[in-house]
Design an enzyme around this catalytic site. Sequence first.
Site, short mmCIF file in Angstrom:
data_model
loop_
_atom_site.label_atom_id
_atom_site.label_comp_id
_atom_site.label_asym_id
_atom_site.label_seq_id
_atom_site.Cartn_x
_atom_site.Cartn_y
_atom_site.Cartn_z
N HIS A 82 28.21 15.03 17.01
CA HIS A 82 28.25 14.85 15.55
C HIS A 82 27.93 16.17 14.88
O HIS A 82 26.85 16.72 15.05
CB HIS A 82 27.24 13.78 15.12
CG HIS A 82 27.74 12.38 15.31
ND1 HIS A 82 27.26 11.31 14.60
CD2 HIS A 82 28.69 11.89 16.13
CE1 HIS A 82 27.90 10.21 14.98
NE2 HIS A 82 28.76 10.53 15.92
N TYR A 211 22.14 7.79 6.46
CA TYR A 211 20.76 7.46 6.08
C TYR A 211 20.80 7.04 4.61
O TYR A 211 21.24 7.81 3.75
CB TYR A 211 19.83 8.66 6.25
CG TYR A 211 19.58 9.05 7.69
CD1 TYR A 211 20.48 9.84 8.40
CD2 TYR A 211 18.43 8.62 8.35
CE1 TYR A 211 20.24 10.19 9.73
CE2 TYR A 211 18.18 8.97 9.68
CZ TYR A 211 19.09 9.75 10.36
OH TYR A 211 18.85 10.10 11.67
N PRO A 303 10.84 7.10 13.24
CA PRO A 303 12.17 7.39 13.80
C PRO A 303 13.15 8.06 12.84
O PRO A 303 14.25 8.44 13.26
CB PRO A 303 12.68 6.01 14.24
CG PRO A 303 11.89 5.03 13.45
CD PRO A 303 10.58 5.67 13.16
N LYS A 307 13.41 12.16 16.34
CA LYS A 307 12.75 13.23 17.11
C LYS A 307 11.97 12.76 18.35
O LYS A 307 11.61 13.57 19.20
CB LYS A 307 11.76 13.99 16.20
CG LYS A 307 12.45 14.80 15.13
CD LYS A 307 13.10 16.04 15.71
CE LYS A 307 14.13 16.64 14.79
NZ LYS A 307 15.48 16.68 15.28
N TYR A 395 17.09 18.92 11.88
CA TYR A 395 17.77 17.73 12.44
C TYR A 395 18.42 18.05 13.79
O TYR A 395 18.34 17.25 14.72
CB TYR A 395 18.82 17.21 11.44
CG TYR A 395 19.28 15.81 11.78
CD1 TYR A 395 18.54 14.70 11.39
CD2 TYR A 395 20.44 15.59 12.53
CE1 TYR A 395 18.93 13.41 11.72
CE2 TYR A 395 20.84 14.31 12.86
CZ TYR A 395 20.09 13.23 12.45
OH TYR A 395 20.47 11.95 12.79
P1 RFL Z 1 8.24 5.43 26.62
O1 RFL Z 1 9.71 5.36 26.48
O2 RFL Z 1 7.41 4.50 25.83
O3 RFL Z 1 7.93 5.24 28.18
C1 RFL Z 1 6.61 5.05 28.66
C2 RFL Z 1 6.68 4.27 29.96
O4 RFL Z 1 5.37 4.12 30.47
C3 RFL Z 1 5.21 2.77 30.92
N1 RFL Z 1 3.77 2.44 30.93
C4 RFL Z 1 3.02 2.43 32.05
N2 RFL Z 1 3.33 2.67 33.32
C5 RFL Z 1 2.33 2.58 34.23
N3 RFL Z 1 1.06 2.21 33.91
C6 RFL Z 1 0.72 1.95 32.63
N4 RFL Z 1 -0.54 1.61 32.31
C7 RFL Z 1 1.72 2.07 31.64
N5 RFL Z 1 1.73 1.88 30.29
C8 RFL Z 1 2.99 2.12 29.88
C9 RFL Z 1 6.02 1.95 29.94
O5 RFL Z 1 6.39 0.69 30.47
C10 RFL Z 1 7.24 2.87 29.72
O6 RFL Z 1 8.28 2.62 30.64
O7 RFL Z 1 7.69 6.90 26.34
P2 RFL Z 1 8.36 8.34 26.62
O8 RFL Z 1 8.92 8.40 28.01
O9 RFL Z 1 7.37 9.32 26.17
O10 RFL Z 1 9.65 8.38 25.67
C11 RFL Z 1 9.50 8.39 24.27
C12 RFL Z 1 10.71 7.71 23.61
O11 RFL Z 1 10.92 6.46 24.22
C13 RFL Z 1 10.50 7.54 22.09
O12 RFL Z 1 9.89 8.68 21.54
C14 RFL Z 1 11.83 7.29 21.35
O13 RFL Z 1 12.41 6.08 21.73
C15 RFL Z 1 11.60 7.29 19.85
N6 RFL Z 1 12.82 6.97 19.09
C16 RFL Z 1 13.78 7.93 18.88
N7 RFL Z 1 13.67 9.16 19.42
C17 RFL Z 1 14.66 10.10 19.27
O14 RFL Z 1 14.52 11.22 19.78
N8 RFL Z 1 15.83 9.81 18.57
C18 RFL Z 1 16.02 8.58 18.01
O15 RFL Z 1 17.10 8.36 17.47
C19 RFL Z 1 14.97 7.59 18.12
N9 RFL Z 1 15.12 6.37 17.60
C20 RFL Z 1 12.99 5.68 18.57
C21 RFL Z 1 14.16 5.42 17.81
C22 RFL Z 1 12.04 4.68 18.80
C23 RFL Z 1 12.24 3.41 18.26
N10 RFL Z 1 11.26 2.43 18.53
C24 RFL Z 1 11.54 1.14 18.98
C25 RFL Z 1 9.86 2.80 18.55
C26 RFL Z 1 14.37 4.16 17.27
C27 RFL Z 1 13.40 3.16 17.46
C28 RFL Z 1 13.64 1.84 16.81
C1 PHB Z 2 19.45 5.13 16.56
O1 PHB Z 2 20.68 5.19 16.71
O2 PHB Z 2 18.76 4.29 17.16
C2 PHB Z 2 18.78 6.07 15.64
C3 PHB Z 2 19.51 7.13 15.11
C4 PHB Z 2 18.91 8.00 14.22
C5 PHB Z 2 17.58 7.83 13.90
C6 PHB Z 2 16.83 6.79 14.45
C7 PHB Z 2 17.45 5.91 15.32
O3 PHB Z 2 17.00 8.68 13.01
#
Ligand code: RFL
Ligand code: PHB
Length: 403
Positions: A82, A211, A303, A307, A395
């Site tokens: 993109h 957005y 989110p 990042k 971004y």
């Molecule tokens: P995770 O993915 O939470 O993984 C942590 C893992 O540790 C396990 N765990 C344990 N394992 C052993 N013993 C324990 N006691 C444990 N406790 C927990 C868990 O089961 C899990 O498997 O953390 P990690 O690896 O640091 O990754 C971080 C990302 O997942 C997170 O920052 C992103 O998803 C955030 N996020 C976004 N990030 C982006 O860069 N771009 C995006 O577009 C974006 N969109 C989002 C998002 C997060 C969202 N939510 C649901 C919070 C959109 C949403 C809606």
């Molecule tokens: C997503 O596609 O889940 C998404 C994209 C951009 C964002 C957050 C989430 O800023």
Amino acid sequence: MSTTTPTAIPTRTQVAIIGAGPAGLLLGQLLYKAGIDAVIIERQSGDYVLGRIRAGVIEQTTADALDAAGVGSRMHSEGLPHDGVELCVDGQRHRIDLAALTGGKHVTVYGQTEVTRDLMEARATEGLLTVYEAQGVSVHDFAGTQPRVRFTHGSVAREIACDYIAGCDGFHGVCRASVPAGALRTFEKVYPFGWLGLLADVPPVSDELIYVRSPRGFALCSMRSKTRSRYYLQCSLDHKVEQWSDAAFWEELRLRLDPQACDELVTGPSIEKSIAPLRSFVTEPMRFGSLFLAGDAAHIVPPTGAKGLNLAAADVTYLAAALADHYNGHDDEGLSRYSERALARVWKAERFSWWFTSLMHRFPDNAGFGERMQEAELAYLFGSQAAQAALAENYVGLPMVLH
Ligand code: RFL
Ligand code: PHB
């Protein structure tokens, strides 16, 4: 997927990684490429980890890290580059030309689920150990140089001795919580709303992400592919996902979109719906003795700036390089400076995510001055190339400084 028999669990490794999210899996793969032994210990099953629908936007530095880990090929063939992103304010769309404003940089739309799947498959192909469904994981003696990890697997108690523990276990994990009280300082901001997300097999409303700031609250039109869309609505924190039928979601989305998007919106049954609260959170430092925190275990961003996953990838890139320097006998400067280097990047992403969140959402108690500030900031942004360049630069992702 990649579940191993209990007998294959060793009693010693060089790096014990707690958590098989993107941070833990990517670190495991980078360490493998550097010839360093690691075991990943995850409390959930592989299928559960793959079932969590989260991030969708990959920065160039994350794409580079996935390439370095040898898992970038599907992202390159199936991910969508993109060059721009749209902001829709009170029914008017404004395009931020990411490529033109950053000297040709772009982001790649490729789901966290797919990144995780690619990493899991690479691990399985190389025969590397991830212990899924580990119960009661606990970390010990990490103030010194001989840390240990204990857990139960298949009702057998296990202990793994290691040189270092990488706490990649997310915001609710055990690693940060095990550091003695007072050794870490935390900074937190909780926002008075959440995001209700919906995933559906319908074509995206537009080629680029939109957005949306509207009087009814924020919305985001995102995607996973040309046939799968991801939409979000700002919602009240007391809302429950069960309250939101698919029909109610689509109706509310229409009320927040511009007329053209309403015309082009294709609706359909949801595959997944969930509510996530919004939070900014940072732990300092990101190291205690031989325990290193990475990803959501150390910091959370709302989110809006996309990042979170990208910060997790940057942390483990720093950490893998530092561990490689240590084991290759170069020096321990990378390990000593890990926290400082990672935090320098984290705070910039925290600032951007907080700014973008503050700009685009409706705040319950913001009717007067705060709302005018948002309007003035948006008017400045749309009228200033410099302001748009600042948005674009953040971004697409700030560069990583490795040395
Ligand atoms: P995770 O993915 O939470 O993984 C942590 C893992 O540790 C396990 N765990 C344990 N394992 C052993 N013993 C324990 N006691 C444990 N406790 C927990 C868990 O089961 C899990 O498997 O953390 P990690 O690896 O640091 O990754 C971080 C990302 O997942 C997170 O920052 C992103 O998803 C955030 N996020 C976004 N990030 C982006 O860069 N771009 C995006 O577009 C974006 N969109 C989002 C998002 C997060 C969202 N939510 C649901 C919070 C959109 C949403 C809606
Ligand atoms: C997503 O596609 O889940 C998404 C994209 C951009 C964002 C957050 C989430 O800023």
